[in-house]
Design a protein around this motif. Structure first.
Motif, PDB file in Angstrom:
ATOM      1  N   ILE A 130      -5.528   2.890   5.982  1.00 16.71           N
ATOM      2  CA  ILE A 130      -4.657   3.117   5.607  1.00 16.71           C
ATOM      3  C   ILE A 130      -3.646   4.699   5.203  1.00 16.71           C
ATOM      4  N   VAL A 131      -4.921   5.592   5.063  1.00 14.09           N
ATOM      5  CA  VAL A 131      -3.918   6.264   4.884  1.00 14.09           C
ATOM      6  C   VAL A 131      -5.010   7.490   6.119  1.00 14.09           C
ATOM      7  N   GLU A 132      -3.644   9.036   6.399  1.00 19.25           N
ATOM      8  CA  GLU A 132      -3.417  10.025   7.282  1.00 19.25           C
ATOM      9  C   GLU A 132      -3.989  11.043   6.355  1.00 19.25           C
ATOM     10  N   PHE A 133      -4.549  12.158   6.979  1.00 12.70           N
ATOM     11  CA  PHE A 133      -4.739  12.779   5.875  1.00 12.70           C
ATOM     12  C   PHE A 133      -3.568  14.161   5.894  1.00 12.70           C
ATOM     13  N   GLY A 134      -2.656  14.295   6.657  1.00 11.42           N
ATOM     14  CA  GLY A 134      -1.418  14.769   7.233  1.00 11.42           C
ATOM     15  C   GLY A 134      -0.675  14.230   6.509  1.00 11.42           C
ATOM     16  N   ALA A 135       0.056  13.147   6.581  1.00  5.29           N
ATOM     17  CA  ALA A 135       0.810  12.221   5.658  1.00  5.29           C
ATOM     18  C   ALA A 135       0.268  12.341   4.616  1.00  5.29           C
ATOM     19  N   LEU A 136      -0.042  12.198   4.194  1.00  4.36           N
ATOM     20  CA  LEU A 136      -0.442  12.249   2.525  1.00  4.36           C
ATOM     21  C   LEU A 136      -0.755  13.459   1.969  1.00  4.36           C
ATOM     22  N   MET A 137      -0.407  14.630   2.513  1.00  5.04           N
ATOM     23  CA  MET A 137      -0.217  15.522   2.112  1.00  5.04           C
ATOM     24  C   MET A 137       0.604  15.903   2.296  1.00  5.04           C
ATOM     25  N   LYS A 138       1.988  15.894   3.217  1.00  5.02           N
ATOM     26  CA  LYS A 138       2.870  15.889   3.331  1.00  5.02           C
ATOM     27  C   LYS A 138       3.531  15.299   2.063  1.00  5.02           C
TER      28      LYS A 138
ATOM     29  N   ALA B 257      -4.138  14.450  -3.534  1.00  6.07           N
ATOM     30  CA  ALA B 257      -3.906  13.934  -1.847  1.00  6.07           C
ATOM     31  C   ALA B 257      -5.705  14.140  -1.830  1.00  6.07           C
ATOM     32  N   ALA B 258      -6.335  15.078  -1.356  1.00  6.77           N
ATOM     33  CA  ALA B 258      -7.646  14.961  -0.922  1.00  6.77           C
ATOM     34  C   ALA B 258      -8.456  14.389  -1.028  1.00  6.77           C
ATOM     35  N   GLY B 259      -8.132  13.796  -2.306  1.00  8.40           N
ATOM     36  CA  GLY B 259      -9.468  12.741  -3.396  1.00  8.40           C
ATOM     37  C   GLY B 259      -8.938  11.528  -3.087  1.00  8.40           C
ATOM     38  N   LEU B 260      -7.487  11.098  -2.757  1.00 13.02           N
ATOM     39  CA  LEU B 260      -7.266   9.931  -2.726  1.00 13.02           C
ATOM     40  C   LEU B 260      -7.252   9.785  -0.948  1.00 13.02           C
ATOM     41  N   TYR B 261      -7.550  10.676   0.043  1.00 14.42           N
ATOM     42  CA  TYR B 261      -7.522  10.681   1.167  1.00 14.42           C
ATOM     43  C   TYR B 261      -9.225   9.868   1.337  1.00 14.42           C
ATOM     44  N   GLY B 262     -10.434  10.870   0.269  1.00  9.62           N
ATOM     45  CA  GLY B 262     -11.430  10.037   0.905  1.00  9.62           C
ATOM     46  C   GLY B 262     -12.286   9.374   0.284  1.00  9.62           C
ATOM     47  N   ALA B 263     -11.604   9.006  -0.716  1.00  6.59           N
ATOM     48  CA  ALA B 263     -11.685   7.581  -1.293  1.00  6.59           C
ATOM     49  C   ALA B 263     -11.660   6.108  -0.460  1.00  6.59           C
TER      50      ALA B 263
ATOM     51  N   LEU C  40       8.594  10.012  -0.245  1.00  3.26           N
ATOM     52  CA  LEU C  40       7.621   9.532   0.766  1.00  3.26           C
ATOM     53  C   LEU C  40       6.438   8.345   0.564  1.00  3.26           C
ATOM     54  N   PRO C  41       5.651   7.609   1.349  1.00  7.49           N
ATOM     55  CA  PRO C  41       6.479   6.864   3.265  1.00  7.49           C
ATOM     56  C   PRO C  41       7.481   6.303   2.416  1.00  7.49           C
ATOM     57  N   VAL C  42       7.960   5.595   1.404  1.00 10.92           N
ATOM     58  CA  VAL C  42       9.077   4.817   1.126  1.00 10.92           C
ATOM     59  C   VAL C  42      10.441   4.965   1.997  1.00 10.92           C
ATOM     60  N   GLN C  43      11.012   6.092   1.397  1.00  8.93           N
ATOM     61  CA  GLN C  43      12.139   6.977   1.626  1.00  8.93           C
ATOM     62  C   GLN C  43      12.490   7.929   2.537  1.00  8.93           C
ATOM     63  N   GLU C  44      12.899   7.851   2.773  1.00 12.94           N
ATOM     64  CA  GLU C  44      12.900   8.877   5.108  1.00 12.94           C
ATOM     65  C   GLU C  44      13.108  10.223   4.106  1.00 12.94           C
TER      66      GLU C  44
ATOM     67  N   ALA D 199       0.967  -1.053  -0.094  1.00 10.19           N
ATOM     68  CA  ALA D 199       0.255   0.006  -0.355  1.00 10.19           C
ATOM     69  C   ALA D 199       0.925   1.332   0.231  1.00 10.19           C
ATOM     70  N   SER D 200       1.643   1.463   0.608  1.00 10.94           N
ATOM     71  CA  SER D 200       2.378   2.511   1.106  1.00 10.94           C
ATOM     72  C   SER D 200       3.372   2.728  -0.878  1.00 10.94           C
ATOM     73  N   ASN D 201       3.819   1.540  -1.760  1.00 14.08           N
ATOM     74  CA  ASN D 201       4.397   2.283  -2.792  1.00 14.08           C
ATOM     75  C   ASN D 201       3.379   2.023  -3.954  1.00 14.08           C
ATOM     76  N   TYR D 202       2.642   1.767  -3.806  1.00 13.18           N
ATOM     77  CA  TYR D 202       1.603   1.954  -4.383  1.00 13.18           C
ATOM     78  C   TYR D 202       0.794   3.864  -3.972  1.00 13.18           C
ATOM     79  N   ILE D 203       1.562   4.111  -2.969  1.00 14.49           N
ATOM     80  CA  ILE D 203       1.017   5.535  -2.611  1.00 14.49           C
ATOM     81  C   ILE D 203       1.957   6.245  -3.242  1.00 14.49           C
ATOM     82  N   VAL D 204       3.202   5.942  -3.234  1.00 15.41           N
ATOM     83  CA  VAL D 204       4.533   6.644  -4.168  1.00 15.41           C
ATOM     84  C   VAL D 204       4.367   6.629  -5.271  1.00 15.41           C
TER      85      VAL D 204
END
Length: 529
Positions: A422-430, A410-416, A495-499, A342-347
């Motif tokens: 799995i997702v957190e709004f603040g982290a997705l925005m970052k 990011a807002a669309g991804l978070y809303g759906a 992010l969120p895979v790499q530092e 899931a994290s790699n998919y978000i990337v």
């Protein structure tokens, strides 16, 4: 209808002007269609993985996005490919035709080229008929190359009939949009209105197909895009929708030529809407003018980025199930290591989304170059309008659009995906906003080209294409790391895979500033047009 004189000569004139642009479109559409086709046997090595993907596509959000699922009892990689890819390549070929026809009809007429050519022994219908003939040749070339290429690749489930209905559906839809744009060029008196109506019809037909497929009503069959999907390529292989699309294209094309034969040169059937007698205070400024010319595109892309986020977010909860045991898909996601799928998919979503966000950003800056090429800036700069202030207005709009596009993605991804935990709004925005420096480098490079090398402005799209190839296919084809670093997007911490690392972001921001400042200075110094 008035006769057509010099059709062959004018068609040769159109072909010469298109000697670069049209081959690029053909290579991109047909080439990517074949590249994606070749990838599917590796993406779906067994029937189980195909059934999992088909079940994912059968979700309401995916049906709205790509159309209804068919052939579940005889699923093959070819059927999966057709269901996933046909709608997207139909959109691409429609965009190509809208630009092509508008460029050789209403835009040429608006710039006075048709008036000059009418002094030569050409008939009234020659430009329109030659453009229509060029559209036929362009769509036929893409259809033939795509069909022959798919047959040659011969992935699982490929048949000659399936390859031809798939390719001809693309060509027929493209030709219909060419004739619709030709009709719009007769109805409206400006190229902007004709182009806008073409894209408005594309959006309308897509929405009609979306609601028709979700509810199972006739709206999907009325829409050319929904009708194009009814061919059921590599399964039932219906040719009837193609004949209907071609008949519609012929009818619309004849109507457009009939209108062209009767209207005045330089005018449209529908009179242009009169604006206010006096411009508003906001419009009288440089920024107001730039906003007025860019607002439609900015709104359309903002909605598109939001929809993209919603679409990808709707399948986030099922991504682990789909990727399980699918080595090719895991490689595309670059999921080696301790990080979950899931994290790699978000990337991947944010990397591709940031690339797509570069399109409106570049297009906003390209507006000022288009205004220059069409001779409108000379009228502005003959008054007390500072050049650098005009360019800075477009720069500000591009800067704002870079924020808006990523935030809405990011807002669309978070809303759906909110219900998946799995997702957190603040982290997705970052994760999304970390790509801002890459977009700013694209803004700076485009500004530099406009200011210093205006004839080479199209090179920005070559940078975009290279970045897209590195981002989307880099992990799949094992491109070296230094090749990734040549792209602005290859230097962003994923992010969120790499530092998170602030150093590359600061360096890229400073580079963007240097490029933009240099471009503005050179723009102030060089000759216009």
């Amino acid at each position: 209808m008035k006769p057509v004189y010099g059709l062959g000569r004018y068609f040769g004139f159109v072909a010469r002007r298109e000697r670069i642009m049209s081959p690029v479109w053909i290579i991109c559409i047909a080439g990517f269609a074949l590249i994606f086709t070749a990838m599917y046997p590796g993406l779906f090595p067994d029937k189980e993985s195909m059934l999992i993907m088909a079940a994912t596509m059968n979700a309401p959000a995916m049906v709205a996005l790509m159309g209804p699922v068919y052939g579940m009892e005889a699923i093959t990689p070819a059927i999966i490919m057709a269901q996933e890819c046909l709608i997207w390549f139909a959109i691409a070929i429609a965009v190509m035709n809208i630009f092509f026809v508008n460029r050789h009809t209403r835009m040429d007429e608006e710039l006075g080229r048709h008036e000059m050519l009418r002094a030569l022994p050409f008939g009234r219908l020659t430009p329109a008929a030659s453009t229509l003939l060029g559209a036929v040749a362009l769509n036929a070339a893409i259809a033939v190359i795509t069909a022959v290429g798919i047959i040659a690749l011969n992935i699982g489930g490929t048949t000659a009939a399936g390859a031809w209905v798939y390719a001809l559906s693309l060509g027929a839809q493209g030709l219909l949009f060419a004739t619709l744009t030709l009709l719009a060029a007769q109805l409206f008196s400006t190229s902007r209105a004709a182009l806008g109506s073409g894209f408005a019809l594309l959006g309308l037909f897509y929405v009609m197909r979306m609601f028709g497929d979700m509810s199972g009503n006739v709206l999907s069959s009325i829409s050319p895009m929904g009708l194009g999907l009814r061919v059921s390529a590599f399964y039932e292989n219906h040719f009837e929708p193609i004949w209907i699309l071609l008949a519609e294209a012929a009818a619309v094309g004849c109507a457009a030529l009939a209108v062209c034969a009767r209207r005045d040169l330089g005018e449209g059937v529908l009179p242009a809407r009169k604006g206010r007698r006096h411009a508003s205070r906001f419009l009288q400024g440089e920024f107001g003018l730039a906003w007025r010319l860019s607002r439609g595109m900015m709104l359309a892309w903002s909605v598109g980025m939001l929809v993209m986020g919603v679409t990808y977010g709707s399948v986030l909860g099922k991504i682990d199930t789909f990727a399980s045991g699918n080595e090719m898909f895991q490689k595309i996601l670059n999921s080696a290591g301790d990080y979950d799928i899931a994290s790699n998919y978000i990337v991947l979503v944010f990397a591709v989304g940031a690339l797509l966000a570069a399109v409106p950003v570049i297009s906003i800056l390209h507006k000022i170059r288009s205004e220059e090429k069409q001779g409108r800036l000379e009228q502005l700069f003959s008054k007390s309008v500072p050049r650098e202030k005009m360019l800075l207005s477009y720069l500000v709009l591009a800067f704002v659009e870079s924020f808006v596009a990523l935030i809405l993605l990011a807002a669309g991804l978070y809303g759906a995906a909110q219900g998946t935990d799995i997702v957190e709004f603040g982290a997705l925005m970052k994760d999304a906003l970390v790509y801002l420096p890459a977009l700013w480098v694209m803004i700076g490079l485009c500004t530099l080209l406009i200011g210093a090398l205006p004839r080479l402005v199209p090179l920005i799209w070559a940078v975009f294409a290279f970045s897209f190839m590195m981002t989307y296919f880099g992990a799949l084809f094992d491109f070296p790391d230094w090749a990734h670093k040549l792209s602005p997007f290859g230097n962003i911490p994923q992010l969120p895979v790499q530092e998170f690392s602030v150093v590359p972001l600061v360096v890229m921001t400073l580079l963007a500033v240097v490029l933009a400042v240099t471009g503005v200075i050179r723009y102030r110094q060089r000759d216009i047009s």
